[in-house]
Design an enzyme around this catalytic site. Sequence first.
Site, PDB file in Angstrom:
ATOM      1  N   LYS A  79      31.341  29.394  57.312  1.00  0.00           N
ATOM      2  CA  LYS A  79      30.952  30.780  57.586  1.00  0.00           C
ATOM      3  C   LYS A  79      31.217  31.199  59.029  1.00  0.00           C
ATOM      4  O   LYS A  79      31.733  32.283  59.295  1.00  0.00           O
ATOM      5  CB  LYS A  79      29.485  30.988  57.214  1.00  0.00           C
ATOM      6  CG  LYS A  79      29.239  30.883  55.702  1.00  0.00           C
ATOM      7  CD  LYS A  79      27.778  31.020  55.355  1.00  0.00           C
ATOM      8  CE  LYS A  79      27.277  32.431  55.535  1.00  0.00           C
ATOM      9  NZ  LYS A  79      27.942  33.394  54.651  1.00  0.00           N
TER      10      LYS A  79
ATOM     11  N   ASN B  27      34.914  31.659  59.532  1.00  0.00           N
ATOM     12  CA  ASN B  27      35.307  32.967  59.010  1.00  0.00           C
ATOM     13  C   ASN B  27      35.004  34.088  59.995  1.00  0.00           C
ATOM     14  O   ASN B  27      35.795  35.029  60.149  1.00  0.00           O
ATOM     15  CB  ASN B  27      34.581  33.253  57.698  1.00  0.00           C
ATOM     16  CG  ASN B  27      35.067  32.388  56.558  1.00  0.00           C
ATOM     17  OD1 ASN B  27      36.185  31.900  56.581  1.00  0.00           O
ATOM     18  ND2 ASN B  27      34.216  32.184  55.567  1.00  0.00           N
TER      19      ASN B  27
ATOM     20  N   GLY C 239      30.369  38.342  53.091  1.00  0.00           N
ATOM     21  CA  GLY C 239      29.260  38.452  54.031  1.00  0.00           C
ATOM     22  C   GLY C 239      29.656  38.064  55.442  1.00  0.00           C
ATOM     23  O   GLY C 239      29.147  38.637  56.419  1.00  0.00           O
ATOM     24  N   ASP C 240      30.564  37.101  55.578  1.00  0.00           N
ATOM     25  CA  ASP C 240      31.042  36.695  56.897  1.00  0.00           C
ATOM     26  C   ASP C 240      31.841  37.820  57.545  1.00  0.00           C
ATOM     27  O   ASP C 240      31.724  38.073  58.751  1.00  0.00           O
ATOM     28  CB  ASP C 240      31.919  35.448  56.780  1.00  0.00           C
ATOM     29  CG  ASP C 240      31.237  34.329  56.018  1.00  0.00           C
ATOM     30  OD1 ASP C 240      30.000  34.229  56.108  1.00  0.00           O
ATOM     31  OD2 ASP C 240      31.944  33.568  55.333  1.00  0.00           O
ATOM     32  N   ALA C 241      32.669  38.500  56.742  1.00  0.00           N
ATOM     33  CA  ALA C 241      33.445  39.626  57.255  1.00  0.00           C
ATOM     34  C   ALA C 241      32.537  40.763  57.681  1.00  0.00           C
ATOM     35  O   ALA C 241      32.764  41.419  58.707  1.00  0.00           O
ATOM     36  CB  ALA C 241      34.432  40.105  56.193  1.00  0.00           C
TER      37      ALA C 241
END
Length: 310
Positions: A38, A41, A249-251
């Site tokens: 995560k 990312n 969610g990481d983006a």
Amino acid sequence: MIYTCTMNTAIDLYVELDRLEPQTVNRTMDEDYQPNGKGVNVSIMLEKHGINSVALGFIAGFTGRYIEESLRKMGIMTDFVYADGVTRINVFINADTEYKIVNQGPTITQEAQRQLLEKIRRIQQGDTLIVSGSLPKNVPESILEEMAAICEDKGIAFVLDTSIQSLSGILRHNPFLLKPNEEELADFFGITHRLNEEELIYYGSELIKQGAKQVLISRGAEGSIFINDSTCLLASSPIGTVINTACAGDALLATFIGYQKSGADLEESLMYATATGASTAFSKGLSDLYDVPELLKQIHIRRRSSIWQK
């Protein structure tokens, strides 16, 4: 400077096939290998936005070297701790439905943990540390509270995106931002049913009352919610064909923090973050941002004057 910390790094293998059949050879139509985890990312997405970061965490073996080499080729600085074993490979299959196979990863020694904490102690006042993802084998949840305490003591903005049993120790150190998804927020408060919008706002506000400065809740197809001590913003999500939700969610988090650090206001930061998260869900991996301008047109922000008012 923004630092990301991924304690359980991974290579993500994305494969596509018509359907997944048991007891037969399933031949893929497409495949893709990506350095992942995560926090990794987040660093990659920050780089896509033109924002520098340093990737911290643990890597091991030939797969770990692949991750480090890939990040450096992208222009991302790295300062990993080398551990014994082999960094994990996760498999994401898009067939008749979406399948996710996530491995455990290597066991991390106490000495490696000490080395990581020492690297965090060298981060400077005013910088940001984003800690994302699961904990590898042998790493206790208490390491997160140690990181939060270091950041509070040194004036570092501490951002956390992970699933853990308790946040109480971390909340004592006033983290800059927490990013739970709907399920994680429910788990923090021992809630077993799916939270509706009102409950998400209520429990997100509880995290603010208990010490968090900001809360960003990712909701998948329902968009996102941002809460601080004076504002509640709700962003709708654009419509598209979901291909791989693993990195969305990481983006979202990377874009929100990146836009904040660049001086954007909360509404703009949340809109671009939500669009980038959706774009990622509509892609094999992290968004290349080409469709974000069009997706922004579908996003609507609702503002509440107070997080305790409807």
